[in-house]
Design a protein around this motif. Structure first.
Motif, PDB file in Angstrom:
ATOM      1  N   MET A 189       0.829  -1.204   0.000  1.00 37.78           N
ATOM      2  CA  MET A 189       0.000   0.000   0.000  1.00 37.78           C
ATOM      3  C   MET A 189       0.867   1.259   0.000  1.00 37.78           C
ATOM      4  O   MET A 189       0.472   2.290  -0.541  1.00 37.78           O
ATOM      5  CB  MET A 189      -0.922   0.001   1.224  1.00 37.78           C
ATOM      6  CG  MET A 189      -1.891   1.169   1.266  1.00 37.78           C
ATOM      7  SD  MET A 189      -2.943   1.201   2.761  1.00 37.78           S
ATOM      8  CE  MET A 189      -4.286   0.129   2.290  1.00 37.78           C
ATOM      9  N   MET A 190       2.046   1.170   0.593  1.00 37.59           N
ATOM     10  CA  MET A 190       2.911   2.335   0.737  1.00 37.59           C
ATOM     11  C   MET A 190       3.943   2.463  -0.387  1.00 37.59           C
ATOM     12  O   MET A 190       4.803   3.330  -0.327  1.00 37.59           O
ATOM     13  CB  MET A 190       3.613   2.284   2.098  1.00 37.59           C
ATOM     14  CG  MET A 190       2.648   2.425   3.266  1.00 37.59           C
ATOM     15  SD  MET A 190       1.778   4.032   3.234  1.00 37.59           S
ATOM     16  CE  MET A 190       0.445   3.716   4.396  1.00 37.59           C
ATOM     17  N   HIS A 191       3.884   1.578  -1.359  1.00 40.45           N
ATOM     18  CA  HIS A 191       4.754   1.788  -2.527  1.00 40.45           C
ATOM     19  C   HIS A 191       4.108   2.848  -3.416  1.00 40.45           C
ATOM     20  O   HIS A 191       2.898   3.098  -3.313  1.00 40.45           O
ATOM     21  CB  HIS A 191       4.956   0.475  -3.294  1.00 40.45           C
ATOM     22  CG  HIS A 191       4.051   0.344  -4.472  1.00 40.45           C
ATOM     23  ND1 HIS A 191       2.731  -0.006  -4.367  1.00 40.45           N
ATOM     24  CD2 HIS A 191       4.259   0.569  -5.796  1.00 40.45           C
ATOM     25  CE1 HIS A 191       2.178  -0.007  -5.557  1.00 40.45           C
ATOM     26  NE2 HIS A 191       3.065   0.339  -6.444  1.00 40.45           N
ATOM     27  N   CYS A 192       4.886   3.471  -4.259  1.00 35.11           N
ATOM     28  CA  CYS A 192       4.306   4.403  -5.229  1.00 35.11           C
ATOM     29  C   CYS A 192       5.168   4.476  -6.485  1.00 35.11           C
ATOM     30  O   CYS A 192       6.216   5.099  -6.490  1.00 35.11           O
ATOM     31  CB  CYS A 192       4.125   5.793  -4.613  1.00 35.11           C
ATOM     32  SG  CYS A 192       3.052   6.851  -5.610  1.00 35.11           S
ATOM     33  N   GLY A 193       4.708   3.841  -7.517  1.00 35.36           N
ATOM     34  CA  GLY A 193       5.378   3.904  -8.810  1.00 35.36           C
ATOM     35  C   GLY A 193       6.373   2.784  -9.014  1.00 35.36           C
ATOM     36  O   GLY A 193       7.188   2.489  -8.144  1.00 35.36           O
ATOM     37  N   MET A 194       6.286   2.137 -10.169  1.00 36.27           N
ATOM     38  CA  MET A 194       7.200   1.042 -10.510  1.00 36.27           C
ATOM     39  C   MET A 194       7.807   1.279 -11.890  1.00 36.27           C
ATOM     40  O   MET A 194       7.162   1.841 -12.777  1.00 36.27           O
ATOM     41  CB  MET A 194       6.435  -0.278 -10.609  1.00 36.27           C
ATOM     42  CG  MET A 194       5.961  -0.855  -9.302  1.00 36.27           C
ATOM     43  SD  MET A 194       5.087  -2.415  -9.645  1.00 36.27           S
ATOM     44  CE  MET A 194       4.920  -3.052  -7.976  1.00 36.27           C
ATOM     45  N   GLY A 256       9.174   3.242  -6.044  1.00 40.67           N
ATOM     46  CA  GLY A 256       9.093   4.277  -5.027  1.00 40.67           C
ATOM     47  C   GLY A 256       8.469   3.729  -3.761  1.00 40.67           C
ATOM     48  O   GLY A 256       7.614   2.852  -3.811  1.00 40.67           O
ATOM     49  N   MET A 257       8.919   4.215  -2.616  1.00 41.00           N
ATOM     50  CA  MET A 257       8.310   3.863  -1.328  1.00 41.00           C
ATOM     51  C   MET A 257       8.058   5.143  -0.550  1.00 41.00           C
ATOM     52  O   MET A 257       8.919   6.029  -0.509  1.00 41.00           O
ATOM     53  CB  MET A 257       9.248   2.991  -0.485  1.00 41.00           C
ATOM     54  CG  MET A 257       9.418   1.563  -0.940  1.00 41.00           C
ATOM     55  SD  MET A 257       7.889   0.562  -0.932  1.00 41.00           S
ATOM     56  CE  MET A 257       7.621   0.327   0.836  1.00 41.00           C
ATOM     57  N   TRP A 258       6.891   5.210   0.059  1.00 40.18           N
ATOM     58  CA  TRP A 258       6.616   6.341   0.943  1.00 40.18           C
ATOM     59  C   TRP A 258       7.316   6.123   2.285  1.00 40.18           C
ATOM     60  O   TRP A 258       7.362   5.001   2.797  1.00 40.18           O
ATOM     61  CB  TRP A 258       5.103   6.474   1.167  1.00 40.18           C
ATOM     62  CG  TRP A 258       4.385   7.001  -0.036  1.00 40.18           C
ATOM     63  CD1 TRP A 258       4.941   7.472  -1.190  1.00 40.18           C
ATOM     64  CD2 TRP A 258       2.967   7.114  -0.219  1.00 40.18           C
ATOM     65  NE1 TRP A 258       3.953   7.874  -2.063  1.00 40.18           N
ATOM     66  CE2 TRP A 258       2.737   7.665  -1.493  1.00 40.18           C
ATOM     67  CE3 TRP A 258       1.867   6.807   0.570  1.00 40.18           C
ATOM     68  CZ2 TRP A 258       1.455   7.911  -1.992  1.00 40.18           C
ATOM     69  CZ3 TRP A 258       0.586   7.047   0.087  1.00 40.18           C
ATOM     70  CH2 TRP A 258       0.388   7.601  -1.178  1.00 40.18           C
ATOM     71  N   LEU A 259       7.853   7.193   2.826  1.00 38.22           N
ATOM     72  CA  LEU A 259       8.501   7.161   4.135  1.00 38.22           C
ATOM     73  C   LEU A 259       7.613   7.925   5.113  1.00 38.22           C
ATOM     74  O   LEU A 259       6.880   8.844   4.715  1.00 38.22           O
ATOM     75  CB  LEU A 259       9.885   7.799   4.052  1.00 38.22           C
ATOM     76  CG  LEU A 259      10.812   7.145   3.017  1.00 38.22           C
ATOM     77  CD1 LEU A 259      12.075   7.974   2.807  1.00 38.22           C
ATOM     78  CD2 LEU A 259      11.170   5.720   3.433  1.00 38.22           C
TER      79      LEU A 259
END
Lengths: 573, 573
Positions: A189-194, A256-259
């Motif tokens: 859920m907290m990834h963003c963009g591949m 991408g991962m949200w921090l």
């Protein structure tokens, strides 16, 4: 050089030609033919800490690669896909870390060529402080990401979410849908963009990444990531990211991962509960606090032995006992360690007034359970159980200590059985009782925890066995096969599994004559007509493979009826 | 009966045979041939409140169906897919509500057969209080879901998240990735579990829904939903849900949605800002509060005219003025209404101590902006702007009042331009300036808002025009086409759009020679080889269609160079 196991249907000559072509792509140093199982499981492919082997559940030379190839960049990954299609050689990408309990970096189809995405492609490409995200390559571990933040002086500002062990790939864990323990515990859920290399070698960026960033001259710049790629997942049109998780449709080369921005305060705590029968009350209490976000993180209820095994081995607690521990012995350990039969680990996030309000609600609710004891973590003060470790984990600081529970038995190894269940006292009790009965019947101690997400529990059952004893290994595998069937008959399915169990678990998701699997396999055949990328991953087989044959070869014939009886005396239940 | 527009390549006889076959499936009463555009846009298909027509941007008879078929259950949807394949007739599913600004229920390919999923399939199948979710059919609107909760006495316990208008389908909005304004504002993130009819008629359940629930006898029960279907999205193996959003890969027949448990307290508020130039400071302040969850919901910054247009029409504020309003006129409205040039609407969720802590931080941060005024919503007391409405919306109570802003001009209609941007003062300013220049140049007032999600803004630009004037309609379309290109050149793309703009927007997501679109179209051709399901939806065309021809027919030839000049005097800018 001839490998231990050739790819299926590939001759020695074809294999040699493939290896030569691969060397042409990635250089001589980055192709290694595997001539024995120990070579594949050597430290380089396992763990930066170089402490452990992998834990085979079948014979050590069954799930083994023919060669390992380590690309240095995205273009080389694309080129490897093209030659793999040309030679029809199956490949199995892996990133970095142990992946223990799930098969390590070994391939589902013996003789596949391992693609080592972690050796060279291990850069933190960006950390954005204002928007609290990072952009990573597959070889970035939770530890190396954390170290990177430390090196930039950002580790207090931006928190990562870590699983129990810090050595794994962030991308690998996330696309396998692993979980952590902070408010950002649902990694997918907290990834963003591949960014993904498809089996045909085509390069795709998902979401806003598909929109070119303007370059310095105003013309589109195909290299620079779009500034919104890590800010908004969905983009426009079909949202594809999910089909590249737990799948064999492509190789993720960037993600991408949200921090989590520093929440303004932090307090870890544990609550111990005295009786095994407290489980349903604990679960019911958590559901109401969790779903309302009073419990803000993906918190855990651990069984006594999971904590005990981190603090010592079985021999140290109960010398000479090899059968499963009985209630009296568990009572002794509980008293000795000052723990409960269950230990709940949670944390409060936010400024003090908010923490106080949340803690008031949490303390008040759990106080209804007789015997509950509350422990706030304070640095430097003695804490019960593994609270010192969990205080780091729930704060996003990578640790390695939890691997110690594998040493519960001599030559310890483990694998996981991980069903998803509703957050209900009754469900937890029933699942625990089924698990306990089967484990004890098979001669294993009960080491489990429940991780409570937003609306479900991951029940994580750790089957710990002596990897040097083939009989014990077979017993471990058999008991999990039994549990899979028994839980499926109760409507529960697993979220992730070991190579050896993928087919069996996939087959339990059978609604409408396996309609979902038919969908998965039709997409597979479209994107990978030669079936070269990770055939059999999570039970998804390309049309080029005889699914039934491969299923049986991985030992799916072991059924409940054939569980070996444990040789020792029966414990008191 | 011959329709106004036949499906492409289908003769009158074949169409008649298709209609007969469809009547055989759904019954005579549930098939209607469309002989004129007004018939298709009649109230039944538009809105339960029966207030409005749809708002065509091309000629009213361009985007029109040949017939509308209303299945009564899932088996009939499956049967319709089979006959549509047999006759090679394209179909366009729609659910319920207006879908205004995006093309209503009209199909992308003129002459497609509309599948009305909302007329009969409109049940709330389950509301689970303990786990806070519901399971819905496509015809359930936000309003009818809310009414259902009221009828069960649950409306205080379980909150829904609503968009600006309550008449739309929950499933339709969610799979189009619409947003709302509470902490559950990202509808797609808050869905859990889908049932889908694939173009070949196959029925699939995703996630845990693929695992059969045990029936009363112990044997699997193919009808009962798995108890974890609405609790855990991912299941096992590839996670497919995303590819059924904004797509033409299947028809969603059931979907789970998470509901928000009563957070223990609620307080809506607004903050007004005096100057247009305050925008960057507002946005920078929000980013820091939002990303740390101090602002808990998907909050909005609205331009003065968006509020004003809800409270009165242009004529009531500035009699006789038809050109875009100038700064003096905006100042006058601002003073008259006691509003700001920007109005921020937010809400606090939780018990009083938590609300107080959050409000302290919010008040303190925004107080740094000179002239900021704070307004807490209190029932029954006069509130500035549309706070009475937003207080309902952010609490999840459906309203219809916001549609009033469409009446800003006589015979008002609108459509949306909705780029995604980074949450940055500079980005908001630049995007606003580009938008304002183009809108004013084309003769339109500037009615916009910014919805701030976790890490991005949806900038919603509302182009309001007189739908009875073809020249004005063309000007509205042209200005949005210009904005799409201009924003793409700046690296910004749209999240959702009108039928007429799908191809243009899809083409801006062009990384690596449109690799993502090639992926989308290869999956399309696999799942729908005859190209019968919603061809052209979001720019994804099946191989059976000449993409370029259809793109041009929908008026994509209107380019920036050909924007008609507005005939009125230039405003002061």
């Amino acid at each position: 050089m001839t490998p231990l196991t050739l790819p299926p249907g590939i001759s020695k000559d074809t294999f040699a030609a493939y290896v030569a072509a691969a060397r042409g792509v990635v250089g001589n140093d980055n192709v290694e033919v595997i001539t024995g199982p120990d070579q594949f499981t050597k430290d380089d492919y396992m763990d930066p800490a170089k402490e452990h082997d992998m834990y085979p559940v079948l014979d050590k030379d069954y799930f083994v690669s023919s060669a390992v190839v380590a690309p240095r960049n995205v273009a080389e990954v694309q080129a490897l896909m093209r030659i793999s299609n040309e030679f029809k050689v199956p490949v199995w990408p892996f990133s970095i870390g142990r992946n223990i309990g799930y098969g390590g970096p070994a391939p589902r189809v013996p003789g596949s060529v391992g693609i080592d995405m972690g050796r060279h492609m291990n850069r933190v490409l960006e950390v954005n402080e204002a928007d609290a995200y990072c952009l990573l390559e597959p070889g970035v571990t939770f530890q190396s990401l954390y170290d990177h933040l430390v090196s930039k002086g950002l580790e207090d500002k931006l928190w990562i979410d870590v699983p129990d062990l810090g050595g794994g790939s962030v991308i690998g864990n996330t696309i396998e849908r692993g979980v952590g323990y902070s408010p950002y515990g649902d990694h997918f859920m907290m990834h963003c963009g591949m960014e993904i290399v498809l089996p045909n070698g085509e390069l795709v960026r998902t979401g806003m990444g598909a929109l070119p960033e303007p370059g310095a001259t105003g013309a589109p710049d195909q290299q620079s990531p779009n500034r919104c790629w890590q800010l908004f997942n969905y983009g426009f049109g079909p949202y594809h990211d999910g089909i590249f998780s737990q799948s064999n449709y492509g190789i993720v080369t960037k993600m991408g991962m949200w921090l989590m921005p520093n929440p303004g305060g932090y307090q870890a705590y544990s609550i111990t509960f005295e009786r095994e029968d407290d489980l349903p009350a604990i679960v019911e209490t958590i559901r109401q606090l969790r779903i309302t976000m009073v419990i803000q993180n993906a918190a855990t209820i651990r069984s006594l032995l999971m904590d005990a095994a981190v603090l010592g081995d079985k021999e140290s607690f109960c010398p000479g006992v090899t059968r499963p521990l009985n209630d009296d012995e568990l009572d002794g350990i509980q008293t000795k360690l000052g723990l409960g039969r269950w230990i709940f680990y949670g944390a409060l996030y936010g400024p003090e007034p908010i923490r106080n309000a949340l803690w008031g609600a949490i303390h008040g609710s759990f106080s209804q359970i007789p015997g509950a004891k509350f422990h706030l973590h304070e640095d430097g003060k003695p804490t019960p159980g593994v609270l010192d470790i969990r205080a780091k984990t729930m704060r996003g600081i990578p640790t390695y200590d939890e691997l110690k529970w594998v040493d519960w038995v001599p030559n310890g190894a483990h694998f996981f059985f991980s069903p998803i269940a509703e957050v209900r006292g009754e469900a937890a009790t029933r699942q625990f009782q089924i698990t306990k009965r089967r484990l004890v019947e098979a001669g294993f101690d009960v080491i489990v925890d429940f991780i409570i997400g937003m609306r479900e529990m991951h029940h994580i059952v750790c089957v710990v066995y002596d990897r040097t004893k083939p009989e014990e290994r077979a017993r471990a595998l058999a008991v999990v096969r039994t549990l899979i069937d028994e839980c499926a008959a109760n409507g529960w399915g697993e979220y992730r599994t070991h190579l050896a169990l993928m087919d069996q678990i996939a087959s339990t998701y059978s609604f409408n004559d396996h309609a979902l699997m038919k969908l998965s396999e039709s997409i597979k055949d479209t994107l990978d007509p030669n079936g070269i990328l990770a055939p059999g991953k999570n039970g998804v087989w390309p049309a080029t493979y005889d699914k039934e044959k491969w299923r049986l070869q991985a030992g799916s014939q072991v059924t409940r009826q054939s569980i070996p009886k444990h040789p020792g005396p029966s414990p008191r239940l």
